[in-house]
Design an enzyme around this catalytic site. Sequence first.
Site, short mmCIF file in Angstrom:
data_model
loop_
_atom_site.label_atom_id
_atom_site.label_comp_id
_atom_site.label_asym_id
_atom_site.label_seq_id
_atom_site.Cartn_x
_atom_site.Cartn_y
_atom_site.Cartn_z
CG HIS A 101 21.39 4.58 27.17
ND1 HIS A 101 21.44 4.00 25.92
CD2 HIS A 101 20.92 5.83 26.99
CE1 HIS A 101 21.02 4.88 25.02
NE2 HIS A 101 20.68 5.99 25.64
CD GLU A 102 19.64 8.46 29.64
OE1 GLU A 102 20.08 9.57 29.30
OE2 GLU A 102 18.89 7.77 28.92
CG HIS A 106 23.46 10.04 26.24
ND1 HIS A 106 23.64 10.00 24.88
CD2 HIS A 106 22.27 9.43 26.48
CE1 HIS A 106 22.61 9.40 24.31
NE2 HIS A 106 21.76 9.02 25.26
CD GLU A 152 19.52 7.66 22.47
OE1 GLU A 152 19.59 6.85 23.40
OE2 GLU A 152 19.59 8.89 22.66
#
Length: 304
Positions: A173-174, A177, A229
């Site tokens: 997920h990071e 980004h 997100e």
Amino acid sequence: MPSKNSSAAIAERYSVRCRYCGQKNSVKEDYKNGDAVCGRCRLPLSNAAHKKFADLSKHDYVHPADSKALAALRAIPGIDSALKKLLSVTGESAIRVTFMASAVKVTPKQCPDLHAKLQIACTTLGVDMPDFFIQQNPTVNAFTGGVEKPIIVMHSGLLERLNDEETLAVIAHEVGHIHAEHVLYLTAAQLLLAVATIPLATLPVAGIIKELLTASMRGALLAWMRRAELSCDRAALLVTQDPHVIGKTMMKLAGGTFAYKMDYDEFLGQAREFQKNYDEKKLDKFWADILNAGLSHPFPIWRV
Ligand SMILES: [Zn+2]
Ligand SMILES: [Zn+2]
């Protein structure tokens, strides 16, 4: 000369290449029935394929709500130069010094399984390896920051709660980004939240923010942040390649470590019920929107 017995013992083990990190593992023939994990990345061994997306475009997975909010954010005149100015004042070096001084840097020798998971996420999404830190902090969170050179930070409170697949989902997920080019806006938004939540209002940085960013810039930035997100949950899905790993991670974010006693299918039912009430009941929608507006991340139930 090997006896008949020992050659039989050798024949019972064979080599399986980890689908995620590529490490060769020597396993027993019945490894699929047990919970054998890779010796390098600690992820479960199986001979299923793991797809890599080296030419991935962010437009392939970015959530429509993210693109819409980001377009609205970028349409504000002067926002990019205001943010760059703000971050040049607060400084990327401040971020780096903070974590080098007060967190543990993950390297091939320091927490090698976490380093392997970062590498898996980066090679799957086609992103250069960022620096990765683990920080002692009971707040269940992880984030990505920086301007030119992004860094990922994961709190101990989150790491302690997750199994290896769920940890991969959070790291992915990071990395999402970074891939989705969120980092500049995200760093600015985190700075805004930090100033709003910690009693930093007396610090000079609070005045700088007020001076550089208009109220509409600040509002648009925080509104976009929650929508971003959703895109990164999708990026995490491209790495784990199993939607239920993401769903179970959300259940832990919502229910804490007690989640091992919880029923995942019931939780999925709760998500459907929440969405139904949101769509049908005006008052539920009103409160959900109000409460959500105060958060850095959308409700876990929405992300499911
Ligand atoms: Zn592995
Ligand atoms: Zn995020």
